[in-house]
Design a protein around this motif. Structure first.
Motif, PDB file in Angstrom:
ATOM      1  N   LEU A 178      17.583 -46.146 -55.237  1.00 20.70           N
ATOM      2  CA  LEU A 178      16.943 -47.012 -56.228  1.00 20.70           C
ATOM      3  C   LEU A 178      17.973 -47.446 -57.279  1.00 20.70           C
ATOM      4  CD1 LEU A 178      14.402 -48.194 -57.680  1.00 20.70           C
ATOM      5  CD2 LEU A 178      14.189 -45.993 -58.827  1.00 20.70           C
ATOM      6  N   ARG A 179      18.742 -46.497 -57.721  1.00 22.96           N
ATOM      7  CA  ARG A 179      19.765 -46.786 -58.732  1.00 22.96           C
ATOM      8  C   ARG A 179      20.731 -47.860 -58.216  1.00 22.96           C
ATOM      9  NH1 ARG A 179      24.925 -44.666 -59.558  1.00 22.96           N
ATOM     10  NH2 ARG A 179      25.569 -44.503 -61.753  1.00 22.96           N
ATOM     11  N   ALA A 180      21.124 -47.745 -56.942  1.00 21.40           N
ATOM     12  CA  ALA A 180      22.057 -48.726 -56.364  1.00 21.40           C
ATOM     13  C   ALA A 180      21.434 -50.130 -56.356  1.00 21.40           C
ATOM     14  CB  ALA A 180      22.449 -48.284 -54.958  1.00 21.40           C
ATOM     15  N   VAL A 181      20.140 -50.202 -56.007  1.00 17.90           N
ATOM     16  CA  VAL A 181      19.464 -51.505 -55.964  1.00 17.90           C
ATOM     17  C   VAL A 181      19.443 -52.131 -57.364  1.00 17.90           C
ATOM     18  CG1 VAL A 181      17.245 -52.656 -55.574  1.00 17.90           C
ATOM     19  CG2 VAL A 181      17.949 -50.829 -54.066  1.00 17.90           C
ATOM     20  N   ILE A 182      19.041 -51.330 -58.360  1.00 17.60           N
ATOM     21  CA  ILE A 182      18.916 -51.854 -59.725  1.00 17.60           C
ATOM     22  C   ILE A 182      20.310 -52.224 -60.266  1.00 17.60           C
ATOM     23  CG2 ILE A 182      18.068 -51.362 -62.081  1.00 17.60           C
ATOM     24  CD1 ILE A 182      15.757 -51.339 -60.168  1.00 17.60           C
TER      25      ILE A 182
END
Ligand code: HEM
Length: 543
Positions: A156-160
């Motif tokens: 999720l962190r990578a996407v954001i």
């Protein structure tokens, strides 16, 4: 002759209905004396006020005006009880749980959607399933699931990060919290990836699980007759009727259930095969052998003949939807966006803990401010605001604080007739000023940092968590609450450590009451659920 039989049949039915209402009237005569709001309609009573998506002020006024006990009028003058009194809730959820059963279409609906899992069974079968499942959710297993939570949170962190790399961006955080909660239960619950953590991607199982509820609730008005429909013919006949119905939406619901069932069976078969090959094969699976269903299968294999769950009941545990977790996470992000000081303080706590070493299960579980933010949000804004029950026989419900009847006489227990509907208000219980103080309606994470947090040590609390009703209580209380808290903390910590969240100008958010509370932008044409927030990289992004 036939005419006479029909005539007598009709007379008998009318007499039976009249006797039933008379008995309800007599037994519920004390209920009638309890004060409550004037119904807004003679036919629908207070139903619309109660179940309106913006009924917040109705619920609030209830608590302010009537306190923990009120009478509410339902359809066609039905007298219902609206309650948040602790002793009454303890009685309903814990002590006398079999007398206060779920509402009539709860089991048939859950059975149709998920099969024979915890949500669709009761009595001995339910107890047997809980006995088998409770150990699966213990601290040891949750500790082992932490790396799975961590992996999903990092994705999720990578996407954001990708979205805000070139500057701040407006992101629908509800969408991402829904995807994240689904992927978390997929991997840690089923040992299955919904492949949902990238923009635009979702497999057919993920899509079915995600859209099943909204589709079903389009038929909310007919759900009360479901128990009767389920008595018509055999399951095969009912399936046939659904297949030939001209209504496309009903056929679509059936397709979704079929996809979920077929995929659950595939997951089950893969797991059984991996289990028979041993730990090495299991470690290569998505859940690395640590997921809920693998643990359940292991426990089931080792169980005695009489404790073992049949295949249909194992498969029934494989399809829980996680809108509650995404609702809670979205609310936390929203409140942090509105309260930059709290957000900064939380970021500082997480970064200081990170600087000291790995943020593993033990550290994560004990970060005081993270814990306070989670508790306070779940207290003030429970994703599920009311729980409905109905009495299975005539009974008497005790109150911890007597109420004054409309005739001025104090009432300390309420006789209730069989089939009386009761609305247990999670919202009112969690906001009771006598427990939480005069500032009970305010969001103040700091209240949890006091030496003795309010109400936290009350042993007679009806709720499983922190003297709140957010996860309900007793044998039907939320089995996944520790799982939920841990995944919530992992996701929140990861996001706040790296990103800053702010409200979007001119997009004011309102929260709709429903089965589960959801955010949307006020006064817009596209009025579906969404939570747009302004997201940017927080200074000194940890790599
Ligand atoms: C913030 C997140 C969550 C909230 C607020 C929540 C709330 C609740 C509530 C209020 C109930 C009781 C419903 C009733 O009595 O009618 C319940 C039951 C249940 N929850 Fe949760 N829940 C959450 C997350 C989860 C998660 C993550 C799981 C699974 C991993 C889960 C699994 C269940 C199950 C299986 C039941 C039925 C228990 C039974 O009937 O024995 N929940 N939940």
């Amino acid at each position: 002759m036939i005419f006479a039989i029909i005539q007598w049949g009709l007379v008998a039915s009318i007499v039976l209905v009249a006797l039933y209402h008379l008995q309800q009237r007599l037994t519920n005569r004390i209920l009638r004396k309890i004060p409550g709001p004037t119904p807004s309609s003679a036919i629908t009573g207070s139903f619309q006020d109660l179940y309106h998506t913006q009924a917040w002020s109705f619920h609030q006024a209830h608590l302010d005006q009537y306190g923990a006990v009120a009478k509410v009028q339902g359809l066609l003058g039905e007298q219902m009880l609206y309650i948040s009194d602790p002793l009454a809730l303890y009685h309903m959820m814990v002590k006398e749980e079999p007398i206060y059963d779920e509402f009539a279409f709860f089991y048939p609906l859950n059975y149709l959607l998920w099969g024979e899992g915890l949500l669709s069974v009761h009595g001995m079968t339910h107890r047997k399933q809980r006995k088998m499942l409770n150990p699966v959710f213990n601290a040891k297993h949750l500790r082992e699931m932490c790396p799975i939570f961590h992996d999903v949170a990092q994705e999720l962190r990578a996407v954001i990060k990708d979205k805000v790399q070139r500057g701040e961006a407006e992101i629908d955080m509800l969408d991402w919290m829904t995807r994240t909660a689904l992927e978390l239960i997929g991997r840690a619950g089923l040992g299955y990836s919904f492949k949902i953590m990238q923009e635009g991607t979702v497999d057919e199982y993920g899509s079915a699980v995600k859209s099943l509820f909204p589709h079903v609730f389009e038929f909310a008005v007919v759900l009360p007759i479901l128990p009767y429909l389920m008595k018509i013919g055999s399951p095969r006949f009912r399936r046939f009727m659904v297949e030939i119905t001209p209504n496309k939406k009903i056929r679509r619901i059936k397709e979704m259930i079929d996809i979920m069932w077929k995929t659950s069976l595939n997951i089950y078969q893969t797991k059984v095969a991996a289990l028979s090959k041993g730990d090495e094969a299991l470690a290569k699976e998505v859940g690395q052998g640590k997921d809920i269903i693998t643990l359940l299968l292991r426990a089931n294999m080792m169980a005695s003949e009489e404790e073992r769950l049949p295949l249909s009941q194992v498969l029934g545990q494989m399809t829980y939807t996680m809108d509650t977790t995404s609702s809670a996470l979205s609310r936390m992000l929203y409140l942090l966006a509105l309260n930059p000081d709290v957000q900064a303080k939380l970021r500082q706590e997480v970064r200081e803990a990170r600087a000291k070493g790995e943020l593993d299960y033990d550290v994560l579980d004990k970060l005081p401010y993270l814990d306070a933010v989670c508790r306070e949000t779940l207290r003030l804004h429970p994703p599920v605001t009311t729980l409905e029950r109905r009495t299975t026989k005539d009974t008497v419900l005790p109150l911890s604080t007597p109420v004054r009847g409309i005739d001025g006489i104090m009432i300390d227990q309420i006789p209730l007739a069989k089939d009386t509907r009761i609305i247990a208000s999670v919202l009112s219980f969690n906001r009771d000023k006598t427990v939480w103080g005069e500032d009970a309606y305010e969001w103040k994470p700091e209240r949890w940092l006091r030496l003795t947090p309010p109400g936290a040590t009350d042993s007679k609390s009806p709720g499983v968590y922190s003297n709140m009703m957010t996860f309900s209580g007793g044998i039907r209380g939320c089995i996944g609450f520790k799982f939920s808290l841990l995944e919530t903390k992992e996701v929140l910590m990861t996001l706040i450590e790296s990103f800053r969240f702010e409200p979007v100008e001119k997009k004011s958010i309102t929260w709709d009451l429903g089965i589960i509370t959801t955010p949307r932008v006020e006064h817009t044409e596209n009025n579906g659920p969404t939570l747009p927030l302004k997201v940017s990289i927080a200074e000194k992004l940890a790599e």
